[in-house]
Design an enzyme around this catalytic site. Structure first.
Site, PDB file in Angstrom:
ATOM      1  CE  LYS A   1     -27.306  37.395  -8.730  1.00 61.61           C
ATOM      2  NZ  LYS A   1     -26.667  38.383  -9.634  1.00 61.61           N
TER       3      LYS A   1
ATOM      4  CB  SER B   1     -23.103  50.580  -5.530  1.00 61.66           C
ATOM      5  OG  SER B   1     -23.246  50.175  -4.190  1.00 61.66           O
ATOM      6  N   GLY B   2     -20.683  48.874  -4.500  1.00 59.42           N
ATOM      7  CA  GLY B   2     -20.362  47.508  -4.102  1.00 59.42           C
ATOM      8  C   GLY B   2     -19.290  46.814  -4.940  1.00 59.42           C
ATOM      9  CB  ILE B   3     -19.195  43.355  -6.286  1.00 58.38           C
ATOM     10  CG1 ILE B   3     -19.370  42.630  -4.934  1.00 58.38           C
ATOM     11  CG2 ILE B   3     -18.314  42.544  -7.224  1.00 58.38           C
ATOM     12  CD1 ILE B   3     -20.209  41.354  -5.004  1.00 58.38           C
TER      13      ILE B   3
ATOM     14  N   GLY C   1     -23.474  47.968 -13.790  1.00 59.62           N
ATOM     15  CA  GLY C   1     -23.648  48.019 -12.336  1.00 59.62           C
ATOM     16  C   GLY C   1     -22.321  48.285 -11.662  1.00 59.62           C
TER      17      GLY C   1
ATOM     18  CE1 TYR D   1     -29.553  38.050  -6.134  1.00 54.52           C
ATOM     19  CE2 TYR D   1     -29.043  36.450  -4.421  1.00 54.52           C
ATOM     20  CZ  TYR D   1     -28.637  37.451  -5.280  1.00 54.52           C
ATOM     21  OH  TYR D   1     -27.317  37.854  -5.285  1.00 54.52           O
TER      22      TYR D   1
HETATM   23  N1  LIG Z   1     -23.270  41.615  -1.539  1.00 58.40           N
HETATM   24  C1  LIG Z   1     -23.479  40.303  -1.453  1.00 58.40           C
HETATM   25  O1  LIG Z   1     -23.489  39.708  -0.356  1.00 58.40           O
HETATM   26  C2  LIG Z   1     -23.681  39.505  -2.717  1.00 58.40           C
HETATM   27  C3  LIG Z   1     -23.656  38.109  -2.635  1.00 58.40           C
HETATM   28  C4  LIG Z   1     -23.826  37.343  -3.778  1.00 58.40           C
HETATM   29  C5  LIG Z   1     -24.004  37.977  -4.999  1.00 58.40           C
HETATM   30  N2  LIG Z   1     -24.047  39.323  -5.071  1.00 58.40           N
HETATM   31  C6  LIG Z   1     -24.261  39.932  -6.384  1.00 58.40           C
HETATM   32  O2  LIG Z   1     -23.253  40.878  -6.632  1.00 58.40           O
HETATM   33  C7  LIG Z   1     -23.742  41.878  -7.536  1.00 58.40           C
HETATM   34  C8  LIG Z   1     -23.454  43.252  -6.982  1.00 58.40           C
HETATM   35  O3  LIG Z   1     -24.180  43.403  -5.754  1.00 58.40           O
HETATM   36  P1  LIG Z   1     -23.674  44.363  -4.577  1.00 58.40           P
HETATM   37  O4  LIG Z   1     -23.880  43.656  -3.312  1.00 58.40           O
HETATM   38  O5  LIG Z   1     -22.350  44.953  -4.923  1.00 58.40           O
HETATM   39  O6  LIG Z   1     -24.844  45.481  -4.617  1.00 58.40           O
HETATM   40  P2  LIG Z   1     -24.853  47.068  -4.682  1.00 58.40           P
HETATM   41  O7  LIG Z   1     -23.835  47.652  -3.774  1.00 58.40           O
HETATM   42  O8  LIG Z   1     -26.280  47.470  -4.489  1.00 58.40           O
HETATM   43  O9  LIG Z   1     -24.484  47.358  -6.209  1.00 58.40           O
HETATM   44  C9  LIG Z   1     -25.383  46.940  -7.203  1.00 58.40           C
HETATM   45  C10 LIG Z   1     -25.043  47.625  -8.511  1.00 58.40           C
HETATM   46  O10 LIG Z   1     -26.016  47.216  -9.479  1.00 58.40           O
HETATM   47  C11 LIG Z   1     -26.671  48.368  -9.997  1.00 58.40           C
HETATM   48  N3  LIG Z   1     -28.065  48.041 -10.292  1.00 58.40           N
HETATM   49  C12 LIG Z   1     -29.017  47.583  -9.453  1.00 58.40           C
HETATM   50  N4  LIG Z   1     -30.177  47.420 -10.112  1.00 58.40           N
HETATM   51  C13 LIG Z   1     -29.933  47.802 -11.401  1.00 58.40           C
HETATM   52  C14 LIG Z   1     -30.704  47.861 -12.581  1.00 58.40           C
HETATM   53  N5  LIG Z   1     -32.001  47.530 -12.603  1.00 58.40           N
HETATM   54  N6  LIG Z   1     -30.118  48.269 -13.726  1.00 58.40           N
HETATM   55  C15 LIG Z   1     -28.824  48.629 -13.718  1.00 58.40           C
HETATM   56  N7  LIG Z   1     -28.028  48.605 -12.649  1.00 58.40           N
HETATM   57  C16 LIG Z   1     -28.591  48.191 -11.507  1.00 58.40           C
HETATM   58  C17 LIG Z   1     -26.525  49.431  -8.941  1.00 58.40           C
HETATM   59  O11 LIG Z   1     -26.643  50.719  -9.534  1.00 58.40           O
HETATM   60  P3  LIG Z   1     -27.116  52.027  -8.694  1.00 58.40           P
HETATM   61  O12 LIG Z   1     -26.505  51.901  -7.320  1.00 58.40           O
HETATM   62  O13 LIG Z   1     -26.560  53.157  -9.496  1.00 58.40           O
HETATM   63  O14 LIG Z   1     -28.609  52.008  -8.673  1.00 58.40           O
HETATM   64  C18 LIG Z   1     -25.122  49.142  -8.425  1.00 58.40           C
HETATM   65  O15 LIG Z   1     -24.156  49.681  -9.271  1.00 58.40           O
HETATM   66  C19 LIG Z   1     -25.231  41.568  -7.728  1.00 58.40           C
HETATM   67  O16 LIG Z   1     -25.417  40.835  -8.908  1.00 58.40           O
HETATM   68  C20 LIG Z   1     -25.568  40.709  -6.515  1.00 58.40           C
HETATM   69  O17 LIG Z   1     -26.675  39.864  -6.773  1.00 58.40           O
HETATM   70  C21 LIG Z   1     -23.883  40.102  -3.963  1.00 58.40           C
END
Ligand SMILES: NC(=O)c1ccc[n+]([C@@H]2O[C@H](COP(=O)([O-])OP(=O)(O)OC[C@H]3O[C@@H](n4cnc5c(N)ncnc54)[C@H](OP(=O)(O)O)[C@@H]3O)[C@@H](O)[C@H]2O)c1
Length: 238
Positions: free
Chosen positions: A150, A14-16, A11, A146
């Site tokens: 987690k 995108s994002g983190i 993953g 969720y």
């Molecule tokens: N943002 C927040 O506020 C927040 C808070 C707490 C925890 N988190 C956690 O941080 C992590 C990253 O989240 P983010 O906010 O950075 O989200 P994001 O910008 O949507 O990035 C998510 C990443 O995970 C990949 N992904 C999603 N579903 C997938 C799947 N079924 N198989 C493989 N890859 C998959 C996406 O790939 P594609 O884009 O290529 O589809 C992307 O690279 C997650 O575990 C999320 O639960 C986020």
């Protein structure tokens, strides 16, 4: 993190995850990261960062994709980060079996399979980091699937730390708080985001790199006495 070798970021498109790929590449690390829907974004990131960074497609809900991603990372793997995850805001009485199963496959089951595969492939000095959420503890309304996923992922991290410790492999989790990523912007209304930004002691949303920095620390040798821990990167959300 052993100074050399490849880091696999599940993953990373995108994002983190993308912030982490950038941070690792800036530190001279070789990185293999996965994308699912973001092939174009992933290709752009590879073009931006150059030769030591590669990307492969992977849906972490599919065990065979996970195995293929580890294969792509090769035999010099020294670090693994599970960053793929997603949430919905679904009321308890609107939850469906499909959503429960899908969230479990993504947020929990894929973490257990990643830890299993990491145990087979990493050697002494290896490090695994799983990205969790402070939601696992705060249990906000409308996040049953969720929060369950987690919380289970964190439990798997604590078990794996004990099993893999005898091989010299460390396993930790990072709990992110509200972080300004494409997923947060796509799923959450402006008013809710404003409220989230006011909630932490530091009074702002996290930046993806705030979390990537903590993941990088846990991968590295300075965290060599840390395993089985769940570290919060939330700006003080209590
Ligand atoms: N943002 C927040 O506020 C927040 C808070 C707490 C925890 N988190 C956690 O941080 C992590 C990253 O989240 P983010 O906010 O950075 O989200 P994001 O910008 O949507 O990035 C998510 C990443 O995970 C990949 N992904 C999603 N579903 C997938 C799947 N079924 N198989 C493989 N890859 C998959 C996406 O790939 P594609 O884009 O290529 O589809 C992307 O690279 C997650 O575990 C999320 O639960 C986020």
């Amino acid at each position: 993190m052993v100074a050399d070798g490849v880091v696999l970021v599940l993953g990373g498109s995108s994002g983190i995850g993308a912030a982490l790929v950038r941070r690792l590449a800036a530190g001279g690390r070789s990185v293999v990261f996965t994308h699912r829907t973001g092939a174009e974004r992933a290709a752009d990131l590879v073009a931006e960062l150059g030769g030591r960074v590669r990307t492969v497609p992977c849906d972490v809900r599919r065990p065979e994709d996970l195995t293929a991603a580890f294969d792509a990372a090769g035999e010099t793997l020294t670090g693994v980060v599970h960053c793929a995850g997603a949430w919905t805001y679904t009321r308890l009485d609107e939850l469906t079996l499909d959503e429960l199963d899908d969230s479990w496959a993504l947020n929990a089951r894929s973490v257990a399979l990643t830890l299993q595969e990491a145990g087979r492939r990493l050697s002494d000095g290896g490090s695994v980091v799983v990205v969790s959420s402070v939601a696992a503890e705060l249990a906000p309304a409308r996040q049953t699937s969720y929060v369950m996923g987690k919380a289970a992922a964190e439990a798997a991290v604590r078990v794996a730390a004990k099993e893999l410790g005898r091989q010299g492999i460390r396993v930790n989790a990072v709990r992110a708080g509200a972080t300004d990523t494409p997923q947060l912007r796509a799923t959450t209304g402006e008013a809710a985001i404003e409220a989230m930004a006011k909630a932490p002691a530091l009074r702002r949303l996290g930046d993806p790199d705030d979390v990537a920095a903590v993941i990088t620390f846990l991968l590295g040798a300075d965290a060599g006495w840390m395993t089985g821990t769940v570290v919060e990167a939330t700006g003080g959300l209590r």
